[in-house]
Design an enzyme around this catalytic site. Sequence first.
Site, PDB file in Angstrom:
ATOM      1  N   ASP A   1      16.161  -9.892 -13.882  1.00  0.00           N
ATOM      2  CA  ASP A   1      14.723 -10.009 -14.097  1.00  0.00           C
ATOM      3  C   ASP A   1      14.026 -10.790 -12.987  1.00  0.00           C
ATOM      4  OD1 ASP A   1      15.422  -8.649 -16.333  1.00  0.00           O
ATOM      5  OD2 ASP A   1      14.712 -10.114 -17.791  1.00  0.00           O
TER       6      ASP A   1
ATOM      7  N   ASP B   1     -26.128  13.848   5.579  1.00  0.00           N
ATOM      8  CA  ASP B   1     -24.690  14.065   5.733  1.00  0.00           C
ATOM      9  C   ASP B   1     -23.959  14.120   4.403  1.00  0.00           C
ATOM     10  OD1 ASP B   1     -23.484  14.135   8.503  1.00  0.00           O
ATOM     11  OD2 ASP B   1     -25.103  12.663   8.683  1.00  0.00           O
TER      12      ASP B   1
ATOM     13  N   GLY C   1     -11.344  14.690   8.489  1.00  0.00           N
ATOM     14  CA  GLY C   1     -11.613  14.665   9.919  1.00  0.00           C
ATOM     15  C   GLY C   1     -12.907  15.365  10.302  1.00  0.00           C
ATOM     16  N   LEU C   2     -13.429  16.166   9.424  1.00  0.00           N
ATOM     17  CA  LEU C   2     -14.670  16.880   9.731  1.00  0.00           C
ATOM     18  C   LEU C   2     -15.392  17.177   8.431  1.00  0.00           C
ATOM     19  CD1 LEU C   2     -14.172  19.769  12.280  1.00  0.00           C
ATOM     20  CD2 LEU C   2     -15.664  17.798  12.490  1.00  0.00           C
TER      21      LEU C   2
HETATM   22  S1  SF4 Z   1      19.500  -4.633 -17.105  1.00  0.00           S
HETATM   23 FE1  SF4 Z   1      17.315  -4.695 -17.545  1.00  0.00          FE
HETATM   24  S2  SF4 Z   1      17.072  -6.528 -18.794  1.00  0.00           S
HETATM   25 FE2  SF4 Z   1      19.044  -6.688 -17.765  1.00  0.00          FE
HETATM   26  S3  SF4 Z   1      18.671  -7.831 -15.925  1.00  0.00           S
HETATM   27 FE3  SF4 Z   1      18.535  -5.692 -15.384  1.00  0.00          FE
HETATM   28  S4  SF4 Z   1      16.353  -5.251 -15.634  1.00  0.00           S
HETATM   29 FE4  SF4 Z   1      16.711  -7.149 -16.692  1.00  0.00          FE
END
Ligand code: SF4
Lengths: 435, 563
Positions: free
Chosen positions: B36, B301, B436-437
């Site tokens: 994580d 334009d 571009g145009l």
């Molecule tokens: S498996 Fe999923 S919950 Fe586990 S560390 Fe990896 S991302 Fe995080």
Amino acid sequence: MSVSAPSIPTSLSTPPAPEGHEIVRERGQREVFCGLTSIVWLHRRMPDAFFLVVGSRTCAHLIQSAAGVMIFAEPRFGTAILGERDLAGLADANEELDRLVARLLERRPEIRTLFLVGSCPSEVIKLDLAKAAERLNHAHSGRVMVLSYSGSGIETTFTQGEDAALQAMLPLLPDAAASGDSADQLLIVGTLADAVEERLTGLFRRMGIERVRSLPPRRSTELPAVGPGTRVLLAQPFLSGTARALLDRGAELVSAPFPLGVEGSAAWMEAAAAAFAIPESRVREVLDPLVKRGREALAPHREVLAGKRLFLMPDSQLEIPLARFLHRECGMELVEVGTPYLDRRLMEADLSRLPPATRLSEGQDVDRQLERLRAARPDLVLCGLGLANPLEAEGIATKWSIELVFSPIHGCDQAADLAELFARPLRRRERLQVA
Amino acid sequence: MELTLWTYEGPPHVGAMRIAASMEGVHYVLHAPQGDTYADLLFTMIERRGCRPPVTYTTFQARDLGGDTADLVTRTIADAVQRFAPEALLVGESCTAELIQDQPGALAAGMDLGGVPVVSLELPAYSKKENWGAAETFYQLVRALLRPQMPPPGQPRPDPGRWRREGRRPRVNLLGPSLLGFRCRDDVREITRLLASHGIDVSVTAPLGARPADLERLPDADVNVCLTPEVAGTACSWLERSFGMPWVRTVPIGIRATADFLREIHGLLELELPPELVPDAGGACEAERRSQLPWYSRSVDSTYLTGKRVFIFGDASHAIAAARIARHELGFEVVGLGSYSRERAREVRAAAREFGLNALITDDYLAVEAAMAEAAPELVLGTQMERHSAKRLGLPCAVISAPLHVQDVPAHHSPQMGWEGANVIFDAWVHPLMMGLEEHLIGMFRHDFEFVDGHRSHLGEGTASPGTPAAATPPAQTFSTPLQDLSPADAAEALATTVAVAEAFAPAGGAPEWTADGEAELNRIPFFVRGKVRRNTESFARDRGLVAIDAETLYDAKAHFSR
Ligand code: SF4
Ligand code: SF4
């Protein structure tokens, strides 16, 4: 430094003699990806495979972020995100998984192998993916092969995911003896860039090793047979489990340094040649020009790198072979060599080539390690993506470790490219004249 | 269980990280496994920040699960407080830790942390997502720090005109801007400057750049400005209930919205409305001229922008604002409007009804892609995901909302809000359409040699038309940067995209065939619109069950689509 002759241990169970290196073992906050990340290169290696993570929104977000935020085409991986309902009753989660897999296979008829990848949440709630794979195999038999492994962050770090994925494939590998095919073959284990793999295979053939196969294969269904007569040559250092399991299947392991740098790659190929009793002259004929050319190509990068101090944060498990290459062939000084975990047996050939008393660190306590790093003020740091910009902001040049698992860096021909990856941040700093 | 390939929002604890990382002096202890920690790169890579987010993870492993994970939590909290000496501590858990139920908040509450205010976050990871997590974290933090100051119930509301009696300038708080929000840094600068030009001071901006002590000063302001309802909506409504603070609800993105925003804030503060903000019969006011957008839109334009079909998807605030700008300020036709912000689905639905549309509320990016293909727009305004879907479909696209990529964090000042924001939006949305145009020039000069095959606009082949063989050429030719010069991730993108384009437009069985004279006529069309014409003609032919497309079919289709 003596270069030990290649030997072929038949078992991994005897640890080598203790080393003269200082080892710092740490346990604290680790700043590494989890094993799910390896999906990002495995799905490119086997385009007919799909990786379905059974996990949480965090897992989905991780792979998305690790894949360079987004790879954009419809990817060959996805996440079955567990919701509150799935947690409430596990039986329901199994039904849900079946439904979802059926939908996925309908949408992606080209898939031949489906990996169910376990995550922390699926492991903690004890969702049995092996059983689910069995059930799904039955339901979709003949259409797709369903395998399972864990890439969870509580079990695996970063590159270990590949180790787990390969081990999941092993039971499917035909038995060489049973299929009446126990002729000698060389099995290169570990994902390499396609071009590098072709090049290395070609070189082995030139030496006279006729049968060279790879694991993982490029088509998930073209699995090499394994058994006595199979010599396993590891291309990547993070495959301890796979190596062990291959030995259990009767294969032999060729012990060698990993094929990074000219020296490492040459020694790696020599070890394989020795395992096939290829005459020395033949080996030299193929290798000598490569080594010569490789050294010449390295020279300009060595000029930049020599004498510079390098600090390697633990991340991909490539750190020890890289340190060996950058020290011996590029002249860098090693301040600290971090590794997420130390498998002495697989690392032996590389470890023994590190200068004596190199400081190795295993595991991590990131804040303490950063304190050591700041105190040492190295010229270059190898680290993960989360740390690179903060270190650059402190005036320390960095090289991202994840790039090394994506780039073609193996083999003599690639040695200069590998050195260039490290020289580039230093060259860039030289060039910039702004604050 | 829900199948996700790409996701618009991360988990709720990433929302909490956005609050912690946006502020100074706040530290977040997150009970989570090692993987994580990837979330750090959202800040250091995508936002290109020079410091790590202020987060300490416990990074527990399977072997810890036997029993001492709770111990690991308390040790980590103690270490983090000692090392970082935060002014406020957030304690929470990610999805995995939620399952093992260590309750880090309760553990922290039982510790002696030397008086650091501790906010325990309970963010249900299996039912909520990133923006919700950010809003909840901001609200919990504000509430925890302000609770001691809460006026007793029944006390009269503060008078928003009190600044006059107190002999000072009126002041407001800007709430909601945070890291990983779309252009928040620049919006804050723009709105602060805009308010200053009307004699209004900004007291506190939060969470971006605020310290806990600044949150304690929130009630000193006369009015709250909710710049990012996704993040600050909950906190603003709590501040209204508990402290009687009125809040500005208009998000000042676009000309009309900026004017409405200023009128709303003047009204709440009981400030006299300056003449330049008084609307005329058509609803316009003089202040709008501070932006170039109205004039650029009226200029000759821009005539060719008339009725361009645009498909919009993003977070609720940006999507709603984009739809109104597109329709009323640029003269486009809105052919699709949607959002992944389920929390604000009602508002998006209401906005979609203004355009006679049904809002698409989903977090399935494939559903968005399908809706986009179905709507056949000429321009897509979306997130990074829509950028990729649009690329596959060969449609021009501008990014208007998070989730973002490093390229959405420009070095230059590039706000979305206020008068200058409108200028930025004009440029950003119109450029992808120009190829571009300008199109009217294409019509006038189509026979010139510059338009022959192989001549490329200065924009490269970003708008290469799928359906032509060019789209399936190998990556090295399709991308102007050689692959080896890209980062591996970007190279992977480049490769993957090419493959996707090739896959998506592989000739399907039963597709109508082009006759030789149809093909010849098609080749007379300038190459940079040829792909679009080819697609339109093919779909025209398919709808009518034609098996061959000749020159006549091409002109029939042209007549059909020009209606
Ligand atoms: S498996 Fe999923 S919950 Fe586990 S560390 Fe990896 S991302 Fe995080
Ligand atoms: S895609 Fe770009 S910003 Fe994202 S991780 Fe890769 S290099 Fe960094």
